[in-house]
Write an enzyme that holds these catalytic residues in place. Structure first.
Site, PDB file in Angstrom:
ATOM      1  N   LYS A   1      34.734 -29.871  -5.230  1.00 40.91           N
ATOM      2  CA  LYS A   1      35.110 -28.481  -4.936  1.00 40.91           C
ATOM      3  C   LYS A   1      34.988 -28.220  -3.429  1.00 40.91           C
ATOM      4  CE  LYS A   1      30.369 -27.135  -6.205  1.00 40.91           C
ATOM      5  NZ  LYS A   1      29.547 -26.605  -7.317  1.00 40.91           N
TER       6      LYS A   1
ATOM      7  N   ARG B   1      24.399 -17.522 -14.406  1.00 41.10           N
ATOM      8  CA  ARG B   1      25.661 -17.410 -13.670  1.00 41.10           C
ATOM      9  C   ARG B   1      26.829 -17.267 -14.640  1.00 41.10           C
ATOM     10  NH1 ARG B   1      26.807 -21.848  -9.060  1.00 41.10           N
ATOM     11  NH2 ARG B   1      27.160 -23.219 -10.847  1.00 41.10           N
TER      12      ARG B   1
ATOM     13  N   HIS C   1      23.660 -25.943 -16.489  1.00 40.84           N
ATOM     14  CA  HIS C   1      23.437 -26.170 -15.060  1.00 40.84           C
ATOM     15  C   HIS C   1      22.026 -25.705 -14.722  1.00 40.84           C
ATOM     16  CE1 HIS C   1      24.709 -26.966 -11.008  1.00 40.84           C
ATOM     17  NE2 HIS C   1      24.567 -25.728 -10.601  1.00 40.84           N
TER      18      HIS C   1
ATOM     19  N   ARG D   1      27.637 -34.616 -13.157  1.00 43.25           N
ATOM     20  CA  ARG D   1      28.497 -33.926 -12.185  1.00 43.25           C
ATOM     21  C   ARG D   1      27.868 -34.170 -10.812  1.00 43.25           C
ATOM     22  NH1 ARG D   1      27.027 -30.012 -16.076  1.00 43.25           N
ATOM     23  NH2 ARG D   1      25.827 -28.951 -14.469  1.00 43.25           N
TER      24      ARG D   1
ATOM     25  N   TYR E   1      28.591 -15.223  27.122  1.00 45.02           N
ATOM     26  CA  TYR E   1      28.567 -13.789  26.787  1.00 45.02           C
ATOM     27  C   TYR E   1      27.142 -13.237  26.805  1.00 45.02           C
ATOM     28  CZ  TYR E   1      33.371 -14.308  25.141  1.00 45.02           C
ATOM     29  OH  TYR E   1      34.709 -14.547  25.063  1.00 45.02           O
TER      30      TYR E   1
ATOM     31  N   CYS F   1      30.430 -19.472  21.779  1.00 47.57           N
ATOM     32  CA  CYS F   1      31.645 -18.661  21.725  1.00 47.57           C
ATOM     33  C   CYS F   1      32.467 -19.048  20.489  1.00 47.57           C
ATOM     34  CB  CYS F   1      32.478 -18.879  22.983  1.00 47.57           C
ATOM     35  SG  CYS F   1      31.560 -18.706  24.524  1.00 47.57           S
ATOM     36  N   MET F   2      33.603 -18.393  20.340  1.00 46.14           N
ATOM     37  CA  MET F   2      34.450 -18.684  19.180  1.00 46.14           C
ATOM     38  C   MET F   2      34.956 -20.133  19.204  1.00 46.14           C
ATOM     39  SD  MET F   2      37.878 -16.679  17.898  1.00 46.14           S
ATOM     40  CE  MET F   2      37.107 -15.079  17.817  1.00 46.14           C
ATOM     41  N   ASP F   3      35.288 -20.611  20.405  1.00 45.73           N
ATOM     42  CA  ASP F   3      35.968 -21.905  20.521  1.00 45.73           C
ATOM     43  C   ASP F   3      35.280 -22.897  21.447  1.00 45.73           C
ATOM     44  OD1 ASP F   3      38.224 -20.419  19.282  1.00 45.73           O
ATOM     45  OD2 ASP F   3      38.252 -19.481  21.254  1.00 45.73           O
TER      46      ASP F   3
HETATM   47  C1  LIG Z   1      28.597 -27.426  -7.653  1.00 47.10           C
HETATM   48  C2  LIG Z   1      28.159 -27.803  -9.005  1.00 47.10           C
HETATM   49  C3  LIG Z   1      27.665 -29.095  -9.264  1.00 47.10           C
HETATM   50  C4  LIG Z   1      27.373 -30.086  -8.169  1.00 47.10           C
HETATM   51  O1  LIG Z   1      26.104 -29.828  -7.645  1.00 47.10           O
HETATM   52  P1  LIG Z   1      25.438 -30.770  -6.541  1.00 47.10           P
HETATM   53  O2  LIG Z   1      24.113 -30.166  -6.296  1.00 47.10           O
HETATM   54  O3  LIG Z   1      26.310 -30.662  -5.331  1.00 47.10           O
HETATM   55  O4  LIG Z   1      25.406 -32.136  -7.101  1.00 47.10           O
HETATM   56  C5  LIG Z   1      27.397 -29.436 -10.560  1.00 47.10           C
HETATM   57  N1  LIG Z   1      27.573 -28.551 -11.564  1.00 47.10           N
HETATM   58  C6  LIG Z   1      28.016 -27.308 -11.354  1.00 47.10           C
HETATM   59  C7  LIG Z   1      28.186 -26.379 -12.507  1.00 47.10           C
HETATM   60  C8  LIG Z   1      28.305 -26.883 -10.066  1.00 47.10           C
HETATM   61  O5  LIG Z   1      28.731 -25.623  -9.862  1.00 47.10           O
END
Ligand SMILES: *Cc1c(COP(=O)(O)O)cnc(C)c1O
Length: 372
Positions: free
Chosen positions: A40, A137, A168, A221, A266, A312-314
């Protein structure tokens, strides 16, 4: 936004580090377990499709993303592996999920009912039921809700495949296991009401897989650790050396000697206490390099150089120990000589976590892939 390909600021991504991290983790999993790489947010800033390719080469059999668009980008790039969207997708897009064979997290029976109405006959969505065991969540709160969702899936098997179930953990990266164990107990209560286990049962993010081997499941995951990012920062050591995949570097574009008493940037917040060399580096907060890092340092020729004056920004300015020629390399994350600046170093200074720093670097910084 256009990537700045005519500017020396680059984010180097080491493909071998990504492959290595995944192989190390696969080597620890019990037989029959699969690893889905979590890619992601543009692969935590490293580049979605590149990371997908390296992860697959190393043995990842699927991918997790946060939003439908990320999944669609992978399909457009030709990836045919299972893809799970971890966030809630609006059920109005159910037909797209079915057409593209994209699996989706579902946390309510209402979602299924709405999606059911949107699906053409013959269309089928792969569903992973999300269990809220304490993350608070998304997901079902109670085993009874899970039971009705499971029945609904079975009654509407023309439109849904019950492909997975997951939860999770909120504290898997902490030393104290108390809350983690509470979540494990709730997970078991949920699983006890299922009449049939789906193909994928998954509970582990990186931290859970690295530090909690007692957990049941047949897929993990694997996010942060894919990139060599330790989920605990520096609190808990990983069971193997995680290889950081990301290096951020630039080069001096302007170098000058300023007289004692002259100020920089700045607000004129920095005034030279003596005559000194100051270099300008073409990166700023628009690139995702946090403005609050004034006073932190970068590496030039193996030496720490303080960031002087406001970022700065850049552009930002650094104090140099001597005159260096424009074009000299500046390392903002990574190694130079014997010294190193890690994402954790940057994150601590910025008052955040390594994850946020990695995925904040903007598209203006070109990604360059090495050991591809
Ligand atoms: C982002 C996410 C992960 C990955 O988590 P890490 O700590 O980066 O390994 C796994 N499961 C869910 C539901 C997530 O949102």
């Amino acid at each position: 936004m256009n990537a700045g390909t005519h500017r020396p600021t680059v984010l180097k991504v080491d493909a071998q580090a990504i492959r290595q991290n995944i192989k190390q983790e696969l080597g620890r999993l019990k037989a029959g377990s699969e690893l889905f790489a979590v890619i992601k947010a543009n692969g935590y800033g490293h580049g979605l499709t590149h990371v997908a390719k390296y992860a697959a080469e190393a043995g990842a059999t699927g991918f997790c993303v946060a939003i439908l668009d990320e999944a669609l980008e992978l399909r457009e790039a030709g990836f045919t592996q299972p893809i799970l969207v971890l966030g809630i997708v609006d059920p109005q897009y159910a037909q797209i999920l079915a057409d593209q064979k994209i699996s989706v997290a579902v946390g309510s029976r209402e979602w299924l009912e709405t999606a059911n109405k949107k699906l053409h006959s013959g269309a089928k969505v792969n569903v992973h039921l999300a269990l809220d065991t304490g993350m608070g969540r998304i997901g079902f709160q109670e085993p009874a809700e899970l039971k009705t969702a499971e029945s609904y899936l079975n009654e509407h098997s023309n439109h849904f495949l019950f492909e997975g179930i997951f939860t999770h953990f909120a504290t898997a990266d902490e030393v104290d296991d108390h809350y983690f164990e509470t979540q494990v107990a709730r997970f078991k209560q949920f699983m006890a009401v299922l009449t049939k286990r789906p193909k994928y049962v998954h509970v582990a993010n990186s931290a859970t897989s690295l530090w909690h081997d007692a957990c049941t499941g047949n897929m993990i995951r694997f996010g942060a650790a894919t990139y060599g990012i330790n989920p605990s920062g520096r609190v808990i050591k990983a069971p193997y050396a995680l290889q950081p995949a990301m290096t951020l570097s630039s080069a001096l574009v302007f170098v000058k000697k300023i007289k004692k008493g002259r100020s920089v940037s700045y607000g004129a917040t920095y005034t030279a206490p003596e005559d000194e060399w100051v270099g300008t580096v073409p990166i700023g907060y628009a690139d995702g390099y946090p403005r609050c890092l004034q006073g932190f340092h970068v590496l030039v020729d193996g030496q720490f150089c303080e960031i002087v004056g406001r970022i700065c920004m850049d552009q930002l300015m650094i104090r140099l120990p001597k005159a260096y020629a424009p074009g000299t390399e500046v390392v903002l994350v990574g190694k130079s000589g014997q010294r190193q600046i890690s994402l954790v170093d940057v994150a601590e200074q910025a008052g955040t976590i390594n994850y946020e720093i990695a995925c904040s670097f903007s598209e203006r910084i070109p990604r360059v892939y090495v050991n591809d």
